[in-house]
Enzyme design. Structure first.
Site, short mmCIF file in Angstrom:
data_model
loop_
_atom_site.label_atom_id
_atom_site.label_comp_id
_atom_site.label_asym_id
_atom_site.label_seq_id
_atom_site.Cartn_x
_atom_site.Cartn_y
_atom_site.Cartn_z
CG HIS A 155 -1.65 1.24 1.49
ND1 HIS A 155 -2.95 1.44 1.10
CD2 HIS A 155 -1.26 2.39 2.11
CE1 HIS A 155 -3.34 2.66 1.46
NE2 HIS A 155 -2.33 3.25 2.08
CD GLU A 156 1.98 3.53 3.77
OE1 GLU A 156 2.31 4.61 3.26
OE2 GLU A 156 0.97 3.40 4.47
CG HIS A 196 0.21 6.13 -0.78
ND1 HIS A 196 -0.97 6.69 -1.22
CD2 HIS A 196 -0.06 5.60 0.45
CE1 HIS A 196 -1.92 6.51 -0.31
NE2 HIS A 196 -1.40 5.85 0.70
CD GLU A 243 -4.42 6.51 2.82
OE1 GLU A 243 -4.28 5.27 2.78
OE2 GLU A 243 -3.56 7.28 3.25
#
Length: 258
Positions: free
Chosen positions: A125-126, A129, A180
């Site tokens: 997920h990070e 980004h 997100e």
């Protein structure tokens, strides 16, 4: 038409033109602003990472460090590039990735991410980004708001002071709800391609929900509610499960042990 009105109209046209020229498209087709180059973002990321390392101690637990490195490296092999991975000794339940190939994981996260697959969901997920340009977009939006797009459009690069401002913004500004949600889906794809079970991504958010207690209502937060995230990640499973199966068939079977 008065001179003042004509001037304001000209400035507005310049700003509008700069914004249009600086718009980019994310991997899922969302429009976002990008006023800074990849090189400038990498400089900001390096400065922000150094600042964090000077304030938060690295873990001294070799087993913990090896575990996080194992998971993170499996993810970054799918993205390519050089990534620096740091495990911070902190009770904070968090992780981050920064432009320029920087990943940080706080040991407190390991109390909530119950296995290698759930840790991979967070790191994926990070990293998503960064890959999706969300870091550049949030810095660009804030710099534009503070200085004006027309000023930036007239420059060929950011000053050292602006690089420093951008580094601070990377550490302070939250991602938007849309960022997100997009990172959840892209991160789930990334973890599946690395051979981690994407079904563990929604389970991670069940754990987060339990650990967080009463969260604020979704409309009062820039982040999607845990329930929304769980639903979206579960709904995406039919799309990413084949990626996971292909990865496993190709021999990608991470065995990272906490």
């Amino acid at each position: 038409m008065s001179c003042a009105f004509a001037f304001r109209a000209a400035v507005a046209a310049i700003v509008a033109g700069a914004v249009i020229a600086a718009c980019t498209t994310s991997p899922t087709g969302r429009r976002q602003l990008k006023l800074v180059s990849d090189q400038e973002m990498a400089q900001m990321g390096a400065a922000a990472f150094q600042s964090l390392k000077s304030k938060t101690p690295p873990t001294q637990d070799r087993k913990t460090n090896a575990y996080v490195q194992c998971v993170a490296q499996a993810i970054t092999r799918e993205t390519g590039g050089e990534w620096e991975i740091q495990v911070f000794e902190s009770q904070e339940v968090n992780a981050f990735a920064l432009p320029g190939g920087k990943i940080g994981v706080y040991t407190g996260l390991l109390k909530v991410a119950a296995n290698q697959h759930q840790l991979a969901a967070v790191i994926g997920h990070e990293v998503a980004h960064v890959l999706a340009g969300h870091s550049a977009a949030r810095v660009s939006n804030e710099i534009a708001a503070q200085l004006g797009v027309s000023v930036l459009a007239a420059t060929t690069g950011l000053s050292p002071d602006m690089i420093g401002l951008g580094a601070n913004l990377l550490l302070l500004l939250p991602y938007s709800r849309g960022d997100e949600s997009e990172a959840d889906i892209l991160g789930q794809q990334l973890m599946a391609r690395a051979g981690f079970d994407p079904a563990e991504a929604p389970r991670l958010w069940v754990n987060m929900q339990k650990a967080g207690g009463g969260a604020p209502p979704e409309l009062l937060s820039t982040h999607p509610s845990p329930d929304t995230r769980i639903h979206d990640l579960e709904r995406n499973l039919p799309r990413v499960t084949p990626l996971y199966e292909q990865a496993r068939a190709a021999g990608k079977k991470p065995a990272c042990s906490a």
